[in-house]
Enzyme design. Structure first.
Site, PDB file in Angstrom:
ATOM      1  CG  PHE A  35      -0.180 -34.577  10.923  1.00  0.00           C
ATOM      2  CD1 PHE A  35       0.865 -33.690  10.759  1.00  0.00           C
ATOM      3  CD2 PHE A  35      -0.250 -35.686  10.097  1.00  0.00           C
ATOM      4  CE1 PHE A  35       1.836 -33.898   9.803  1.00  0.00           C
ATOM      5  CE2 PHE A  35       0.713 -35.904   9.116  1.00  0.00           C
ATOM      6  CZ  PHE A  35       1.753 -35.006   8.969  1.00  0.00           C
ATOM      7  CG  HIS A 121      -0.597 -34.603   1.348  1.00  0.00           C
ATOM      8  ND1 HIS A 121      -1.263 -34.797   2.542  1.00  0.00           N
ATOM      9  CD2 HIS A 121      -1.465 -33.930   0.549  1.00  0.00           C
ATOM     10  CE1 HIS A 121      -2.487 -34.275   2.451  1.00  0.00           C
ATOM     11  NE2 HIS A 121      -2.630 -33.757   1.263  1.00  0.00           N
ATOM     12  CB  SER A 191      -8.499 -36.620  11.288  1.00  0.00           C
ATOM     13  OG  SER A 191      -7.716 -35.742  10.502  1.00  0.00           O
ATOM     14  CB  ILE A 231      -5.398 -49.622  10.710  1.00  0.00           C
ATOM     15  CG1 ILE A 231      -5.775 -50.228   9.368  1.00  0.00           C
ATOM     16  CG2 ILE A 231      -4.044 -48.930  10.674  1.00  0.00           C
ATOM     17  CD1 ILE A 231      -6.091 -49.223   8.299  1.00  0.00           C
TER      18      ILE A 231
HETATM   19  P1  OAD Z   1      -4.418 -36.985  11.322  1.00  0.00           P
HETATM   20  O1  OAD Z   1      -3.392 -36.948  12.406  1.00  0.00           O
HETATM   21  O2  OAD Z   1      -5.258 -35.799  11.115  1.00  0.00           O
HETATM   22  O3  OAD Z   1      -5.404 -38.208  11.570  1.00  0.00           O
HETATM   23  C1  OAD Z   1      -4.931 -39.486  11.888  1.00  0.00           C
HETATM   24  C2  OAD Z   1      -6.110 -40.300  12.382  1.00  0.00           C
HETATM   25  O4  OAD Z   1      -5.663 -41.641  12.549  1.00  0.00           O
HETATM   26  C3  OAD Z   1      -6.646 -39.847  13.727  1.00  0.00           C
HETATM   27  O5  OAD Z   1      -8.044 -39.669  13.608  1.00  0.00           O
HETATM   28  C4  OAD Z   1      -6.296 -40.999  14.693  1.00  0.00           C
HETATM   29  O6  OAD Z   1      -7.334 -41.239  15.615  1.00  0.00           O
HETATM   30  C5  OAD Z   1      -6.179 -42.158  13.746  1.00  0.00           C
HETATM   31  N1  OAD Z   1      -5.201 -43.194  14.149  1.00  0.00           N
HETATM   32  C6  OAD Z   1      -3.999 -43.025  14.737  1.00  0.00           C
HETATM   33  N2  OAD Z   1      -3.371 -44.199  14.866  1.00  0.00           N
HETATM   34  C7  OAD Z   1      -4.222 -45.144  14.363  1.00  0.00           C
HETATM   35  C8  OAD Z   1      -4.143 -46.563  14.212  1.00  0.00           C
HETATM   36  N3  OAD Z   1      -3.077 -47.264  14.605  1.00  0.00           N
HETATM   37  N4  OAD Z   1      -5.208 -47.186  13.643  1.00  0.00           N
HETATM   38  C9  OAD Z   1      -6.299 -46.499  13.232  1.00  0.00           C
HETATM   39  N5  OAD Z   1      -6.408 -45.172  13.355  1.00  0.00           N
HETATM   40  C10 OAD Z   1      -5.386 -44.499  13.907  1.00  0.00           C
HETATM   41  O7  OAD Z   1      -3.644 -37.420   9.975  1.00  0.00           O
HETATM   42  P2  OAD Z   1      -4.146 -37.315   8.449  1.00  0.00           P
HETATM   43  O8  OAD Z   1      -5.614 -37.470   8.352  1.00  0.00           O
HETATM   44  O9  OAD Z   1      -3.275 -38.200   7.663  1.00  0.00           O
HETATM   45  O10 OAD Z   1      -0.549 -32.989   5.409  1.00  0.00           O
HETATM   46  O11 OAD Z   1      -3.752 -35.808   8.151  1.00  0.00           O
HETATM   47  C11 OAD Z   1      -3.886 -35.311   6.853  1.00  0.00           C
HETATM   48  C12 OAD Z   1      -2.801 -34.336   6.533  1.00  0.00           C
HETATM   49  O12 OAD Z   1      -2.663 -33.344   7.566  1.00  0.00           O
HETATM   50  C13 OAD Z   1      -1.414 -34.931   6.448  1.00  0.00           C
HETATM   51  O13 OAD Z   1      -1.175 -35.552   5.221  1.00  0.00           O
HETATM   52  C14 OAD Z   1      -0.532 -33.742   6.627  1.00  0.00           C
HETATM   53  C15 OAD Z   1      -1.273 -33.010   7.712  1.00  0.00           C
HETATM   54  O14 OAD Z   1      -1.169 -31.648   7.654  1.00  0.00           O
HETATM   55  C16 OAD Z   1       0.582 -32.425   4.978  1.00  0.00           C
HETATM   56  O15 OAD Z   1       1.624 -32.465   5.610  1.00  0.00           O
HETATM   57  C17 OAD Z   1       0.443 -31.738   3.661  1.00  0.00           C
END
Ligand code: OAD
Ligand code: ZN
Length: 238
Positions: A35, A121, A191, A231
Protein backbone atom coordinates in the site's frame (compact mmCIF):
# COMPACT_ATOMS: atom_id res chain seq x y z
CA UNK A 1 25.51 -15.61 5.49
CA UNK A 2 25.49 -12.09 6.97
CA UNK A 3 25.76 -11.46 10.71
CA UNK A 4 22.09 -10.43 10.84
CA UNK A 5 20.91 -13.63 9.13
CA UNK A 6 23.13 -15.64 11.46
CA UNK A 7 21.58 -13.89 14.45
CA UNK A 8 18.08 -14.53 13.10
CA UNK A 9 18.89 -18.20 12.47
CA UNK A 10 20.07 -18.55 16.07
CA UNK A 11 16.87 -17.01 17.43
CA UNK A 12 14.68 -19.22 15.19
CA UNK A 13 16.66 -22.40 16.00
CA UNK A 14 16.28 -21.67 19.71
CA UNK A 15 12.53 -21.13 19.65
CA UNK A 16 9.55 -23.46 19.70
CA UNK A 17 7.02 -20.71 20.32
CA UNK A 18 7.30 -18.14 17.56
CA UNK A 19 4.61 -15.83 16.31
CA UNK A 20 4.80 -13.94 13.04
CA UNK A 21 3.06 -10.60 12.59
CA UNK A 22 2.97 -9.42 8.98
CA UNK A 23 1.59 -7.16 6.32
CA UNK A 24 1.59 -6.39 2.62
CA UNK A 25 5.40 -6.52 2.35
CA UNK A 26 5.22 -10.30 2.85
CA UNK A 27 3.47 -10.68 -0.51
CA UNK A 28 5.35 -8.15 -2.68
CA UNK A 29 7.85 -10.85 -3.69
CA UNK A 30 4.83 -12.80 -4.98
CA UNK A 31 3.95 -9.86 -7.22
CA UNK A 32 1.25 -8.18 -5.11
CA UNK A 33 2.03 -4.48 -4.60
CA UNK A 34 1.87 -3.16 -1.04
CA UNK A 35 0.00 0.00 0.00
CA UNK A 36 2.52 2.59 1.15
CA UNK A 37 5.75 1.99 -0.82
CA UNK A 38 6.41 4.38 -3.73
CA UNK A 39 5.01 1.84 -6.20
CA UNK A 40 2.29 0.85 -3.71
CA UNK A 41 -1.44 1.13 -4.16
CA UNK A 42 -1.71 4.44 -2.32
CA UNK A 43 0.60 6.19 -4.79
CA UNK A 44 -1.38 5.33 -7.88
CA UNK A 45 -3.82 7.68 -9.58
CA UNK A 46 -7.48 6.99 -8.95
CA UNK A 47 -10.55 9.19 -9.03
CA UNK A 48 -10.71 8.90 -5.24
CA UNK A 49 -7.91 8.05 -2.78
CA UNK A 50 -7.81 4.26 -2.17
CA UNK A 51 -8.40 4.85 1.58
CA UNK A 52 -11.68 6.49 0.60
CA UNK A 53 -12.67 3.77 -1.87
CA UNK A 54 -11.88 1.09 0.72
CA UNK A 55 -14.20 2.63 3.32
CA UNK A 56 -17.58 1.37 4.46
CA UNK A 57 -19.25 4.66 3.52
CA UNK A 58 -17.90 4.47 -0.04
CA UNK A 59 -18.85 0.79 -0.38
CA UNK A 60 -22.42 1.76 0.54
CA UNK A 61 -22.69 4.98 -1.47
CA UNK A 62 -20.71 4.07 -4.59
CA UNK A 63 -20.60 0.26 -4.92
CA UNK A 64 -19.94 0.33 -8.70
CA UNK A 65 -16.68 2.26 -8.25
CA UNK A 66 -15.81 0.19 -5.16
CA UNK A 67 -16.06 -3.09 -7.09
CA UNK A 68 -14.20 -1.67 -10.10
CA UNK A 69 -11.25 -0.84 -7.82
CA UNK A 70 -11.64 -4.04 -5.82
CA UNK A 71 -11.54 -6.31 -8.88
CA UNK A 72 -8.66 -4.48 -10.50
CA UNK A 73 -6.44 -3.93 -7.44
CA UNK A 74 -7.31 -6.55 -4.84
CA UNK A 75 -8.36 -9.60 -6.87
CA UNK A 76 -4.95 -10.48 -8.21
CA UNK A 77 -4.82 -13.74 -10.13
CA UNK A 78 -1.97 -16.17 -10.75
CA UNK A 79 0.01 -15.31 -7.61
CA UNK A 80 1.93 -17.96 -5.69
CA UNK A 81 3.37 -18.03 -2.16
CA UNK A 82 7.01 -16.91 -1.95
CA UNK A 83 9.88 -18.08 0.25
CA UNK A 84 8.54 -16.12 3.24
CA UNK A 85 5.15 -17.87 3.15
CA UNK A 86 6.84 -21.24 2.57
CA UNK A 87 9.29 -20.88 5.47
CA UNK A 88 6.54 -19.85 7.89
CA UNK A 89 4.48 -22.89 6.84
CA UNK A 90 7.52 -25.12 7.38
CA UNK A 91 8.06 -23.70 10.91
CA UNK A 92 4.43 -24.38 11.77
CA UNK A 93 4.74 -28.00 10.55
CA UNK A 94 7.86 -28.37 12.69
CA UNK A 95 5.92 -27.13 15.74
CA UNK A 96 8.07 -24.02 16.09
CA UNK A 97 5.60 -21.38 14.94
CA UNK A 98 2.29 -21.09 16.77
CA UNK A 99 0.45 -18.44 14.78
CA UNK A 100 0.63 -16.05 11.87
CA UNK A 101 -1.14 -12.77 12.53
CA UNK A 102 -1.58 -11.05 9.19
CA UNK A 103 -3.11 -7.89 7.82
CA UNK A 104 -3.10 -9.46 4.34
CA UNK A 105 -6.25 -10.57 2.61
CA UNK A 106 -4.61 -12.59 -0.18
CA UNK A 107 -4.74 -16.08 1.36
CA UNK A 108 -1.13 -16.83 0.41
CA UNK A 109 -0.19 -18.16 3.87
CA UNK A 110 -2.91 -20.82 3.58
CA UNK A 111 -1.84 -21.52 -0.01
CA UNK A 112 1.64 -22.26 1.37
CA UNK A 113 0.14 -24.72 3.87
CA UNK A 114 -0.13 -22.67 7.07
CA UNK A 115 -3.21 -23.40 9.14
CA UNK A 116 -3.23 -21.09 12.16
CA UNK A 117 -3.52 -17.86 10.19
CA UNK A 118 -5.29 -15.03 12.00
CA UNK A 119 -6.53 -12.72 9.26
CA UNK A 120 -7.12 -9.37 10.95
CA UNK A 121 -8.49 -7.75 7.78
CA UNK A 122 -10.38 -10.71 6.34
CA UNK A 123 -9.88 -12.43 3.00
CA UNK A 124 -10.71 -11.99 -0.68
CA UNK A 125 -11.46 -15.71 -0.71
CA UNK A 126 -14.65 -15.28 1.32
CA UNK A 127 -17.66 -13.27 0.20
CA UNK A 128 -21.18 -13.39 1.59
CA UNK A 129 -24.63 -12.28 0.51
CA UNK A 130 -25.71 -9.41 2.75
CA UNK A 131 -29.28 -10.72 2.73
CA UNK A 132 -29.16 -14.54 3.03
CA UNK A 133 -25.50 -15.13 3.95
CA UNK A 134 -24.73 -17.43 1.00
CA UNK A 135 -20.98 -17.94 0.38
CA UNK A 136 -19.27 -16.85 -2.83
CA UNK A 137 -15.68 -17.54 -3.90
CA UNK A 138 -12.87 -15.32 -5.21
CA UNK A 139 -13.68 -16.51 -8.76
CA UNK A 140 -17.39 -15.74 -8.35
CA UNK A 141 -16.58 -12.09 -7.65
CA UNK A 142 -13.81 -11.94 -10.27
CA UNK A 143 -16.14 -13.18 -12.99
CA UNK A 144 -19.14 -11.13 -11.93
CA UNK A 145 -19.83 -7.72 -13.44
CA UNK A 146 -20.64 -4.41 -11.78
CA UNK A 147 -22.03 -4.86 -8.28
CA UNK A 148 -22.23 -8.61 -7.61
CA UNK A 149 -25.59 -9.98 -6.53
CA UNK A 150 -26.71 -13.24 -4.97
CA UNK A 151 -29.31 -15.54 -6.53
CA UNK A 152 -31.67 -14.18 -3.82
CA UNK A 153 -31.17 -10.62 -5.06
CA UNK A 154 -29.01 -9.44 -2.11
CA UNK A 155 -25.69 -7.66 -2.64
CA UNK A 156 -22.52 -9.71 -2.09
CA UNK A 157 -19.94 -8.21 0.25
CA UNK A 158 -16.30 -9.32 0.38
CA UNK A 159 -15.29 -10.52 3.87
CA UNK A 160 -12.68 -7.78 3.97
CA UNK A 161 -12.46 -5.23 6.77
CA UNK A 162 -13.01 -1.79 5.26
CA UNK A 163 -12.03 1.49 6.86
CA UNK A 164 -14.66 2.45 9.49
CA UNK A 165 -15.44 -1.22 10.12
CA UNK A 166 -14.51 -3.09 13.28
CA UNK A 167 -12.25 -6.12 13.45
CA UNK A 168 -13.54 -9.56 14.42
CA UNK A 169 -13.22 -9.77 18.22
CA UNK A 170 -12.50 -13.53 18.21
CA UNK A 171 -9.56 -13.02 15.86
CA UNK A 172 -8.27 -10.13 17.97
CA UNK A 173 -8.48 -12.28 21.11
CA UNK A 174 -6.62 -15.19 19.47
CA UNK A 175 -3.97 -12.80 18.12
CA UNK A 176 -3.48 -11.16 21.53
CA UNK A 177 -3.15 -14.57 23.21
CA UNK A 178 -0.64 -15.83 20.66
CA UNK A 179 1.46 -12.66 20.81
CA UNK A 180 1.34 -12.40 24.61
CA UNK A 181 2.58 -16.01 24.95
CA UNK A 182 5.22 -15.95 22.22
CA UNK A 183 8.88 -16.21 23.13
CA UNK A 184 10.01 -14.91 19.72
CA UNK A 185 8.00 -12.34 17.75
CA UNK A 186 8.96 -11.66 14.14
CA UNK A 187 7.33 -8.62 12.58
CA UNK A 188 7.72 -8.39 8.81
CA UNK A 189 6.59 -6.42 5.77
CA UNK A 190 4.36 -3.93 7.51
CA UNK A 191 4.59 -0.18 7.98
CA UNK A 192 2.68 -0.53 11.30
CA UNK A 193 0.55 2.43 10.27
CA UNK A 194 -2.89 0.93 10.58
CA UNK A 195 -4.66 0.53 13.92
CA UNK A 196 -5.93 -1.39 15.78
CA UNK A 197 -3.86 -4.06 13.97
CA UNK A 198 -0.48 -2.41 14.64
CA UNK A 199 -1.31 -2.02 18.34
CA UNK A 200 -1.47 -5.79 18.85
CA UNK A 201 2.31 -6.10 18.93
CA UNK A 202 2.26 -4.18 22.23
CA UNK A 203 1.03 -7.39 23.87
CA UNK A 204 4.40 -9.05 23.29
CA UNK A 205 6.18 -9.54 26.63
CA UNK A 206 9.30 -11.35 25.51
CA UNK A 207 12.77 -10.07 24.80
CA UNK A 208 13.30 -11.48 21.32
CA UNK A 209 11.72 -9.05 18.91
CA UNK A 210 12.77 -9.16 15.26
CA UNK A 211 11.77 -6.60 12.63
CA UNK A 212 12.22 -7.37 8.94
CA UNK A 213 11.10 -4.45 6.77
CA UNK A 214 12.55 -2.86 3.66
CA UNK A 215 11.95 0.67 4.91
CA UNK A 216 11.96 2.24 8.38
CA UNK A 217 8.63 1.68 10.13
CA UNK A 218 6.32 4.42 11.30
CA UNK A 219 6.71 3.76 14.99
CA UNK A 220 9.73 3.30 17.16
CA UNK A 221 10.27 -0.32 17.93
CA UNK A 222 12.66 -1.60 20.53
CA UNK A 223 13.59 -4.51 18.26
CA UNK A 224 16.49 -6.75 19.21
CA UNK A 225 17.27 -7.40 15.57
CA UNK A 226 16.38 -5.23 12.58
CA UNK A 227 16.81 -6.46 9.00
CA UNK A 228 16.02 -4.21 6.06
CA UNK A 229 16.31 -6.76 3.25
CA UNK A 230 13.35 -8.35 1.43
CA UNK A 231 11.71 -10.89 3.71
CA UNK A 232 11.45 -13.73 1.17
CA UNK A 233 15.11 -13.37 0.28
CA UNK A 234 15.95 -13.27 4.00
CA UNK A 235 13.89 -16.34 4.97
CA UNK A 236 15.16 -18.37 2.03
CA UNK A 237 18.63 -18.23 3.62
CA UNK A 238 17.46 -19.84 6.86
P1 OAD B 1 2.10 -1.06 3.92
O1 OAD B 1 2.11 -0.91 2.44
O2 OAD B 1 1.68 0.08 4.74
O3 OAD B 1 3.55 -1.48 4.43
C1 OAD B 1 4.28 -2.49 3.80
C2 OAD B 1 5.71 -2.40 4.30
O4 OAD B 1 6.42 -3.52 3.80
C3 OAD B 1 6.45 -1.16 3.82
O5 OAD B 1 7.02 -0.52 4.94
C4 OAD B 1 7.52 -1.71 2.85
O6 OAD B 1 8.74 -1.01 2.99
C5 OAD B 1 7.68 -3.12 3.35
N1 OAD B 1 8.04 -4.10 2.30
C6 OAD B 1 7.60 -4.16 1.03
N2 OAD B 1 8.08 -5.25 0.42
C7 OAD B 1 8.87 -5.89 1.34
C8 OAD B 1 9.65 -7.08 1.32
N3 OAD B 1 9.74 -7.86 0.23
N4 OAD B 1 10.31 -7.42 2.46
C9 OAD B 1 10.24 -6.66 3.57
N5 OAD B 1 9.52 -5.53 3.63
C10 OAD B 1 8.84 -5.15 2.54
O7 OAD B 1 1.22 -2.38 4.24
P2 OAD B 1 0.59 -2.86 5.64
O8 OAD B 1 1.42 -2.43 6.78
O9 OAD B 1 0.25 -4.28 5.48
O10 OAD B 1 -5.79 -2.50 5.23
O11 OAD B 1 -0.75 -2.01 5.62
C11 OAD B 1 -1.71 -2.22 6.61
C12 OAD B 1 -3.09 -2.07 6.07
O12 OAD B 1 -3.24 -0.85 5.33
C13 OAD B 1 -3.51 -3.12 5.08
O13 OAD B 1 -3.91 -4.31 5.69
C14 OAD B 1 -4.65 -2.48 4.36
C15 OAD B 1 -4.12 -1.08 4.22
O14 OAD B 1 -5.08 -0.10 4.24
C16 OAD B 1 -6.99 -2.74 4.71
O15 OAD B 1 -7.18 -2.87 3.51
C17 OAD B 1 -8.08 -2.81 5.73
ZN1 ZN C 1 -28.55 -14.16 -0.93
Amino acid sequence: MTKAIEALKKLVDGSDNMVFFGGAGVSTESGIPDFRSTNGLYHQEWKYPPEVILSHTFYKSNPEEFFRFYREKLLITGVRPNAAHEKLAQWEREGKLKAIVTQNIDGLHQAAGSSNVLELHGSVHRNYCEKCGKFYSFEDILHSEGVPHCTCGGQIKPDVVLYEEGLDQRIITSAVNAIANADLLIIGGTSLNVYPAAGLINYYRGNKLVLINKSAVARDLAANLVISDPIGETFSQL
